[in-house]
Scaffold this active site. Structure first.
Site, PDB file in Angstrom:
ATOM      1  N   GLY A  82       2.616   2.384  -2.585  1.00  0.00           N
ATOM      2  CA  GLY A  82       2.907   2.941  -3.918  1.00  0.00           C
ATOM      3  C   GLY A  82       4.106   2.313  -4.767  1.00  0.00           C
ATOM      4  O   GLY A  82       4.420   2.712  -5.703  1.00  0.00           O
ATOM      5  N   LYS A  83       4.516   1.083  -4.254  1.00  0.00           N
ATOM      6  CA  LYS A  83       5.466   0.572  -5.070  1.00  0.00           C
ATOM      7  C   LYS A  83       5.115   0.231  -6.369  1.00  0.00           C
ATOM      8  O   LYS A  83       6.238   0.264  -7.096  1.00  0.00           O
ATOM      9  CB  LYS A  83       6.384  -0.405  -4.181  1.00  0.00           C
ATOM     10  CG  LYS A  83       5.497  -1.555  -3.937  1.00  0.00           C
ATOM     11  CD  LYS A  83       6.099  -2.894  -3.122  1.00  0.00           C
ATOM     12  CE  LYS A  83       5.362  -4.127  -2.839  1.00  0.00           C
ATOM     13  NZ  LYS A  83       4.103  -3.683  -2.314  1.00  0.00           N
ATOM     14  N   THR A  84       4.087  -0.156  -6.498  1.00  0.00           N
ATOM     15  CA  THR A  84       3.782  -0.503  -7.952  1.00  0.00           C
ATOM     16  C   THR A  84       3.700   0.593  -8.849  1.00  0.00           C
ATOM     17  O   THR A  84       4.134   0.687  -9.921  1.00  0.00           O
ATOM     18  CB  THR A  84       2.354  -1.366  -7.916  1.00  0.00           C
ATOM     19  OG1 THR A  84       2.484  -2.715  -7.206  1.00  0.00           O
ATOM     20  CG2 THR A  84       1.625  -1.733  -9.648  1.00  0.00           C
ATOM     21  N   SER A  85       3.236   1.693  -8.496  1.00  0.00           N
ATOM     22  CA  SER A  85       3.020   2.912  -9.209  1.00  0.00           C
ATOM     23  C   SER A  85       4.408   3.448  -9.427  1.00  0.00           C
ATOM     24  O   SER A  85       4.832   3.907 -10.543  1.00  0.00           O
ATOM     25  CB  SER A  85       2.149   3.968  -8.468  1.00  0.00           C
ATOM     26  OG  SER A  85       0.913   3.514  -8.142  1.00  0.00           O
ATOM     27  N   THR A 113      -7.485   0.959  -6.718  1.00  0.00           N
ATOM     28  CA  THR A 113      -6.812  -0.427  -6.621  1.00  0.00           C
ATOM     29  C   THR A 113      -7.109  -1.179  -5.154  1.00  0.00           C
ATOM     30  O   THR A 113      -7.471  -2.311  -5.209  1.00  0.00           O
ATOM     31  CB  THR A 113      -5.277   0.027  -6.294  1.00  0.00           C
ATOM     32  OG1 THR A 113      -5.068   0.394  -8.071  1.00  0.00           O
ATOM     33  CG2 THR A 113      -4.455  -1.410  -6.306  1.00  0.00           C
ATOM     34  N   GLY A 151       0.948  -1.117   0.045  1.00  0.00           N
ATOM     35  CA  GLY A 151       0.064   0.086  -0.158  1.00  0.00           C
ATOM     36  C   GLY A 151       0.950   1.178   0.152  1.00  0.00           C
ATOM     37  O   GLY A 151       0.261   2.432   0.096  1.00  0.00           O
ATOM     38  N   ASP A 203       4.352 -10.009  -7.595  1.00  0.00           N
ATOM     39  CA  ASP A 203       3.430  -9.883  -6.271  1.00  0.00           C
ATOM     40  C   ASP A 203       2.072 -10.639  -6.770  1.00  0.00           C
ATOM     41  O   ASP A 203       1.441 -10.100  -7.529  1.00  0.00           O
ATOM     42  CB  ASP A 203       3.266  -8.318  -6.247  1.00  0.00           C
ATOM     43  CG  ASP A 203       2.333  -7.938  -5.137  1.00  0.00           C
ATOM     44  OD1 ASP A 203       2.038  -8.941  -4.378  1.00  0.00           O
ATOM     45  OD2 ASP A 203       2.387  -6.664  -4.681  1.00  0.00           O
TER      46      ASP A 203
END
Length: 571
Positions: free
Chosen positions: A20-23, A501, A18, A45
Site C-alpha cells: 500500500g505504499k502508492t496509496s 490494482t 503490495g 516505480d
C-alpha cells in the site's frame, strides 16, 4: 501520522510490493496539499498505478492533479526515460560518425541496465538539482518495490565510482560523457538522501511476517547507505468487530503475532498504523478515508455471483503431466508469488517428481516459504547476484582475457566493474535454471513485474552485450526465449489478488508477455475471501468487491482461473 506533523521536504515511501505504499504516498501528498503546501508527487516505480489512484492521466512532466490545488504529480516511465537517455548520449554523434558506429552505440544502449540508469537519471535530477523542483515545498516519492529501490538508491555511489575509475572512455552505457555530465547531480542526490532534516524514509509494511522482515532488511541496508531518518507505517491492521467470525478472528490474530514478532531494529523506529478499510483507497475521497481517524459506515453488501474457478489440486494435475518443464509464478510483489511457488513445488515433489525450487527475486526467500523438512525429491536454491557476478567475471577474464596484453586486460577488468555486469550474470543464471527443466520440474519464483519484464525482454540485448564482453553466447541463453514461448516446456502462472490494482497490473504483465509471444497458462487469484463464509462487516464488504474482479479476469483476460482462499497459513 507523526511524520506528517513536521514533514521534511523529501518523503520516500518504500516497502515490499503490495503493502500500500502508492496509496499512502498519494494520501500523504494530498494531505500536505490540502494544508496549503505546494507538493510534487513522483513515481519511480515501473509498476506504479498512481494514475489510477489519483484519477489523473500523468506523464513524465508535472501535471496538476484533478480537483486538488497545490498538488502536481508525474510518473517516470523507465522505457521513455531510456529512450530520452539514449538520444541524449547518441544524438551528438549523428552525422559526426559513420552510421554503422552510431547504430552500434544504439544497440549498446538497448539493454535493461540503460533503462535502470535512465530512470535513476530522471529521479536524481529532481532530488539532486536544486533548480529542478523549485516552487515546491515537498517532494513525495512513491518508489519501486524493495529490491529495485535499493538498487536505485545505491546507484549514485556505484555510478560515480565507476565514472572516476573508468579510463577507457566507454562503458556498457556508451560514451561516458553522458554520465560524467551528471556527476554533480548524482552527488547532490546522495547528499539529500543522507540529510535527516531534508529527507524522511517511510517504510510501509503489512502486519505480516514476510513484509515486516523485508522492511527490516530495507531499513538496515538504507541506513548503511546513509538514509537514517526513517518512519514505519504498518498498513492494513485488522480489528475484528464480529467475534463469531472465525476468519476475522484468525486474520486479527495473525496480524498481532506478526507485530509482536517484529524484528528489533524495526520495532525501534517511530511507528504509525493504518486500519484495514472496507474499500480499496481509490480516488481523492478514498485517500482521505485512508488517513482519516474515523471509518465510514459500511452499508450491507448485496451478494454477487462470482466464477468458481479451478482448485489448486486441479492446477497440480495439469503441471505434472509431462514430468518435467519450467513453472514460473509471475506478478506484482506482495501477491504471494513466493508462497505459491513453494506450495506448487512441495505438491509436485510429494507426488514423486524431481523438483527444483528457486528464485530470481532478490527480495524473495523461497526456503523460508517451504518451511519444515523438505519432501523427498525437492531441492531449493536461489540466484545469488554476488556469486554469479564473480563467477561471470572470472569466466570472462579466463576466456576473452586470456590472450590479451596487459593493457587489454585492464580495460576488460574496468568494463566488468560496471553495474551492468551483475545484470548479465543474473540473466545467465536464470537461463541456466530454465535449461534444467529439460530433465526435471523447475519451479521459479520470479521477480516483481517490472524486473521480470526487463529480464524477459532483454534477451537480444544480452546477446549483444555478452558478445561484446566475452565473444560468446551460451546455448542456454540462445535457447531461452524459444523455451519460454513453448507452452509444453514453460507454464507461466500469473499471480494476483482479487482487487482492482493487482488485477490491472497482472493484465498489463500478460500483455507484455503476449507481445513477447509468451502465453500464460493460467491466472491464480490468491488470498480470496470469495470461497469462505464471513460475517465481519469489513470482510463482507471486501468479499463482495471481489466478484467484480474475478468476473473481469475470466471475461477479459484469461479463461483459466485458479482461486486460492485466504488462509492464516499462507500469505
Amino acid at each position: 501520522m507523526q511524520f506528517l506533523e513536521n514533514a521534511t521536504r523529501n518523503l520516500f515511501f518504500t516497502g515490499k510490493g503490495g503493502v500500500g505504499k502508492t496509496s499512502l504516498a498519494c494520501a500523504t501528498a494530498l494531505a500536505l496539499a490540502e494544508r496549503g503546501k505546494r507538493v510534487l508527487l513522483v513515481s519511480t516505480d515501473p509498476a506504479s498505478n498512481i494514475d489510477e489512484v489519483l484519477e489523473t492521466d500523468l506523464t513524465g512532466t508535472p501535471r496538476p492533479v484533478n480537483g486538488v490545488d497545490n498538488l502536481h504529480a508525474l510518473n517516470i516511465d523507465p522505457e521513455k526515460a531510456a529512450e530520452e537517455y539514449r538520444e541524449r548520449v547518441v544524438g551528438p554523434y549523428r552525422g559526426q560518425l559513420p552510421d554503422a558506429i552510431v547504430r552500434s552505440m544504439e544497440e549498446q544502449l538497448s539493454g535493461a541496465c540503460t533503462v535502470e540508469i535512465a530512470a535513476f537519471d530522471a529521479f536524481a535530477g529532481l532530488l539532486g538539482d536544486p533548480r529542478a523542483a523549485e516552487g515546491y515545498d515537498h517532494l513525495v516519492f512513491d518508489t519501486a518495490p524493495t529490491g529495485h529501490t535499493l538498487r536505485l538508491l545505491s546507484l549514485p555511489s556505484a555510478w560515480s565510482g565507476y565514472i572516476e575509475t573508468n579510463t577507457s572512455g566507454t562503458s556498457c552505457l556508451g560514451p561516458l560523457e553522458g554520465l560524467s555530465a551528471q556527476k554533480d547531480v548524482y552527488a547532490g542526490a546522495v547528499e539529500a538522501l543522507a540529510e535527516a532534516d531534508r529527507t524522511t524514509l517511510v517504510l510501509v509494511s503489512r502486519p505480516e511476517g514476510a513484509a515486516l522482515d523485508e522492511a527490516a532488511r530495507t531499513s538496515e541496508e538504507l541506513r548503511d547507505l546513509g538514509v537514517k531518518n526513517q518512519h514505519l507505517v504498518v498498513n492494513g491492521v485488522f480489528r475484528a468487530t464480529d467475534a463469531d467470525d472465525p476468519v476475522a478472528r484468525a486474520l486479527e490474530a495473525r496480524g498481532q503475532r506478526a507485530l509482536e514478532a517484529m524484528p528489533a531494529g524495526l520495532a525501534e523506529l517511530p511507528r504509525s498504523e493504518r486500519p484495514l478499510r472496507a474499500h480499496a483507497p481509490m480516488g481523492l475521497d478514498g485517500l482521505r478515508i485512508l488517513l482519516g481517524e474515523q471509518a465510514p459506515d459500511i452499508p450491507e453488501q448485496p451478494a454477487e455471483d462470482a466464477p468458481e474457478g479451478e482448485s489448486f489440486e486441479q492446477l497440480i494435475d495439469s503441471l505434472e503431466r509431462d514430468g518435467r518443464g519450467a513453472v514460473m509464478t509471475l506478478g506484482k510483489g506482495g501477491v504471494g508469488k513466493t508462497t505459491l511457488a513453494a506450495r506448487i513445488a512441495v505438491a509436485l515433489a510429494s507426488r514423486g517428481h524431481s523438483v527444483h525450487l528457486t528464485t530470481t527475486d532478490p527480495a524473495a526467500h523461497v526456503a523460508a516459504a517451504v518451511g519444515g523438512e523438505l519432501p523427498t525429491g525437492l531441492t531449493v536454491g536461489r540466484v545469488d547476484p554476488k556469486a554469479e557476478t564473480e563467477r561471470y567475471r572470472e569466466h570472462v577474464m579466463a576466456t576473452a582475457g586470456a590472450d590479451m596484453d596487459e593493457e587489454g586486460r585492464k580495460l576488460l577488468e574496468e568494463d566488468l566493474r560496471s553495474p551492468c555486469t551483475e545484470e548479465i550474470a543474473v540473466f545467465q543464471a536464470f537461463a541456466r535454471t530454465v535449461a534444467r527443466a529439460e530433465d526435471e520440474i523447475v519451479v521459479l519464483d520470479t521477480a516483481p513485474t517490472g524486473h521480470t519484464i526487463l529480464l524477459l525482454d532483454a534477451a537480444q540485448a544480452y546477446h549483444r552485450e555478452l558478445g561484446r564482453q566475452s565473444q560468446e553466447v551460451a546455448p542456454e541463453v540462445e535457447q531461452l526465449l524459444p523455451r519460454l514461448r513453448d507452452p509444453h516446456y514453460t507454464h507461466m502462472l500469473i499471480c494476483t489478488l482479487p482487487e482492482a490494482t493487482p488485477v490491472h497490473e497482472a493484465a498489463a504483465l500478460q500483455a507484455d508477455l503476449r507481445r513477447a509471444e509468451i502465453e500464460p497458462a493460467a491466472w491464480i487469484v490468491n488470498q480470496s475471501l470469495t470461497p469462505l463464509a464471513v460475517t465481519d462487516p469489513v470482510l463482507r464488504a471486501r468479499q463482495a468487491q471481489e466478484a467484480r474482479w474475478l468476473r473481469e479476469i475470466v471475461s477479459e483476460h484469461h479463461s483459466r482461473l485458479i482461486i486460492e482462499p485466504w488462509s492464516e497459513d499462507y500469505s
